[in-house]
Design an enzyme around this catalytic site. Structure first.
Site, PDB file in Angstrom:
ATOM      1  N   HIS A 113     -93.361   1.006 -86.624  1.00 56.59           N
ATOM      2  CA  HIS A 113     -92.795   0.212 -87.729  1.00 56.59           C
ATOM      3  C   HIS A 113     -92.648   0.800 -88.950  1.00 56.59           C
ATOM      4  CE1 HIS A 113     -92.826  -3.508 -90.252  1.00 56.59           C
ATOM      5  NE2 HIS A 113     -92.436  -3.959 -89.357  1.00 56.59           N
ATOM      6  N   ASP A 187    -102.407   1.243 -86.162  1.00 58.93           N
ATOM      7  CA  ASP A 187    -101.743   0.061 -86.666  1.00 58.93           C
ATOM      8  C   ASP A 187    -101.884  -1.032 -85.684  1.00 58.93           C
ATOM      9  OD1 ASP A 187     -99.822  -2.074 -86.858  1.00 58.93           O
ATOM     10  OD2 ASP A 187     -98.282  -0.634 -87.236  1.00 58.93           O
ATOM     11  N   GLN A 190     -99.712  -5.236 -83.500  1.00 56.29           N
ATOM     12  CA  GLN A 190     -99.202  -6.193 -82.518  1.00 56.29           C
ATOM     13  C   GLN A 190    -100.335  -6.034 -81.290  1.00 56.29           C
ATOM     14  OE1 GLN A 190     -96.666  -7.791 -82.352  1.00 56.29           O
ATOM     15  NE2 GLN A 190     -95.441  -7.069 -84.129  1.00 56.29           N
ATOM     16  N   LYS A 213     -99.970 -12.800 -87.748  1.00 56.70           N
ATOM     17  CA  LYS A 213     -99.589 -12.561 -86.451  1.00 56.70           C
ATOM     18  C   LYS A 213    -100.718 -13.255 -85.580  1.00 56.70           C
ATOM     19  CE  LYS A 213     -96.834  -8.526 -87.633  1.00 56.70           C
ATOM     20  NZ  LYS A 213     -95.288  -8.758 -87.816  1.00 56.70           N
ATOM     21  N   CYS A 351     -87.368  -3.704 -87.862  1.00 59.06           N
ATOM     22  CA  CYS A 351     -88.170  -2.802 -88.958  1.00 59.06           C
ATOM     23  C   CYS A 351     -88.625  -1.388 -88.614  1.00 59.06           C
ATOM     24  CB  CYS A 351     -89.237  -3.611 -89.461  1.00 59.06           C
ATOM     25  SG  CYS A 351     -88.871  -5.061 -90.463  1.00 59.06           S
TER      26      CYS A 351
HETATM   27  N1  7TS Z   1     -96.920  -2.926 -87.775  1.00 54.56           N
HETATM   28  C1  7TS Z   1     -96.453  -3.355 -86.673  1.00 54.56           C
HETATM   29  C2  7TS Z   1     -96.512  -2.544 -85.460  1.00 54.56           C
HETATM   30  C3  7TS Z   1     -95.735  -4.570 -86.911  1.00 54.56           C
HETATM   31  O1  7TS Z   1     -95.155  -4.974 -86.088  1.00 54.56           O
HETATM   32  C4  7TS Z   1     -95.753  -5.174 -88.081  1.00 54.56           C
HETATM   33  C5  7TS Z   1     -94.736  -6.364 -88.274  1.00 54.56           C
HETATM   34  C6  7TS Z   1     -96.154  -4.408 -89.304  1.00 54.56           C
HETATM   35  C7  7TS Z   1     -96.862  -3.275 -89.216  1.00 54.56           C
HETATM   36  C8  7TS Z   1     -96.280  -4.941 -90.592  1.00 54.56           C
HETATM   37  O2  7TS Z   1     -96.865  -6.288 -90.583  1.00 54.56           O
HETATM   38  P1  7TS Z   1     -97.148  -7.250 -92.144  1.00 54.56           P
HETATM   39  O3  7TS Z   1     -97.801  -8.410 -91.553  1.00 54.56           O
HETATM   40  O4  7TS Z   1     -97.673  -6.217 -93.070  1.00 54.56           O
HETATM   41  O5  7TS Z   1     -95.717  -7.344 -92.360  1.00 54.56           O
HETATM   42  N2  7TS Z   1     -93.818  -6.527 -87.562  1.00 54.56           N
HETATM   43  C9  7TS Z   1     -92.814  -7.504 -87.654  1.00 54.56           C
HETATM   44  C10 7TS Z   1     -91.860  -7.738 -86.451  1.00 54.56           C
HETATM   45  O6  7TS Z   1     -91.761  -6.724 -85.572  1.00 54.56           O
HETATM   46  N3  7TS Z   1     -90.881  -8.557 -86.976  1.00 54.56           N
HETATM   47  O7  7TS Z   1     -91.380  -8.975 -88.017  1.00 54.56           O
HETATM   48  C11 7TS Z   1     -92.413  -8.117 -88.426  1.00 54.56           C
END
Ligand code: 7TS
Length: 394
Positions: A113, A187, A190, A213, A351
């Protein structure tokens, strides 16, 4: 299950298939936030009146809940952040800046990501370190063997890809990283909502995830770090709460985790995060994973039968995420047509532009599952996509 989520009572016909972006919130999580502001509102750590002590107790209770959720050794290894992005930036800018020298290597992968790419690009530029990318095979599995060397100082990888759903072999990679004197950041944005996480068993040095999430509120996330590393790391932000003593000329800092939590935190959301974790654990991650895997398998099978539909990445180990394209159709058109039928799926670059480009794409569509999804919803999605696909494939 849907009846536990007030959002769905306002949107009874909605099929929500974008939990990888954010999950909906169960009533217990929403209630924790309103109860805090209506009945318990007070600051933490600073005052000694009872309301503040209670708020501090609740705030700290989340730290212990997260410690258990990740099976961390110490509660002091849990830092509250704004989310995964914030947690990765903290490691890059604090640990990264502390250790990286010109020519050192940071190893990530092309399936990351953007939030696990850009912070490393920035710190590589600042320190003169070299950013390297692990490639993938046609199934979107990491081709990582031989790429970790004594030059590698930091390995940073997604546990589960938010595009292809690939589950990466973190434990084996961590072992090789340590043999070469590197540390590894996972990370877990997910993975934390879908599988049991044991940071001691994975033997990762840092693990990041987002509350939103995991059925929790936005604006709160977690960075787990091994205490012996956190102890050596400089704070990123200066302010209240992170200090031990402030002189006019200099300041001494708190020990971790408070060293990394400057200013008044997002108290209500941290408290509500514990309700989200309790909610997940009340159902059981095994049961959640089993339910989501059933939906994932059914969807994978039925979607692949639609003419022209191409699933991106078919790794042997996958989380409940399916990204795909339909020949001759633009993902934005397809998702707009689905939206008009009350089916919400994600489209765009997800992303994660490098991995999409690797598969020759600028945009794609993605379906992802949460505990509230049902087999009937998978059937409705497949029916809708078959009808849309046949418009263009006739
Ligand atoms: N890493 C992964 C693997 C992710 O899927 C996401 C967010 C992030 C980092 C960042 O997370 P945040 O909460 O700091 O924004 N992924 C997604 C997505 O797949 N669609 O919207 C956000």
């Amino acid at each position: 299950m849907k009846n536990l989520f007030p959002y769905f009572s306002h949107h009874p016909d909605l099929i929500y298939l974008d939990s990888a972006a954010t999950t909906h919130k169960p009533k217990c999580v929403i209630d924790a936030i309103t109860t805090f502001y209506e009945q318990e509102n007070a600051t933490v750590h600073r005052a000694i009146y009872r309301a503040s002590l209670t708020a501090t107790e609740q705030y700290n209770a989340t730290r212990v809940a997260v410690q258990k959720f990740l099976n961390a050794k110490l509660e002091e290894e849990i830092i509250f952040t704004r989310g995964t992005t914030d947690a990765i930036n903290l490691v890059a800018r604090s640990y990264g800046k502390m250790v990286l020298k010109p020519g050192d290597e940071i190893l990530i992968s092309i399936m990351e990501h953007h939030s696990n790419i850009v912070p490393w690009q920035m710190i590589a530029q600042e320190t003169g370190a070299i950013l390297k990318y692990i490639p993938v095979n046609e199934k979107c599995e990491l081709l990582w063997e031989g790429l970790i060397t004594p030059c590698t100082k930091i390995v940073a990888l997604a546990h589960i890809s938010n595009v292809t759903g690939t589950i990466n072999p973190i434990k084996e990679i961590a072992k090789v990283a340590h043999q070469n004197g590197a540390i590894i950041l996972i990370d877990g944005a997910q993975s934390a909502p879908h599988m049991k996480i044991d940071v001691q068993d994975l033997d990762c040095d840092f693990f990041a995830f987002s509350g939103h999430k995991c059925y929790g509120p936005t604006g709160v996330g977690v960075l787990y770090g091994k205490y012996e590393l956190l102890e050596k790391m400089p704070p990123l932000e200066g302010g209240g709460d992170m200090i031990q003593k402030v002189e006019m000329s200099h300041t001494t800092y708190q020990k971790p985790p408070l060293r990394f939590e400057a200013g008044t935190p997002i108290i209500a959301s941290v408290i509500a995060l514990k309700r989200a974790i309790d909610f997940i654990q009340g159902i059981g991650l095994d049961k959640i994973a089993q339910h989501e895997f059933k939906l994932f398998e059914k969807a994978t099978q039925n979607l692949s039968e639609i003419p022209g539909l191409r699933i991106i990445g078919n790794a042997a180990e996958k989380g409940p995420i399916i990204t795909f394209t339909i020949d001759g159709m633009h993902p934005l058109d397809v998702t707009t047509m689905l939206d008009l039928q009350n089916i919400a799926i994600r489209s765009g670059h997800l992303c994660a532009q490098p991995i999409l480009r690797h598969f020759g794409l600028e945009t794609a569509m993605r379906v992802s599952f949460g505990i509230y999804n049902t087999e009937e919803e998978v059937d409705r999605l497949v029916e809708a996509l078959s009808a849309i696909g046949s418009l263009y494939n006739c």
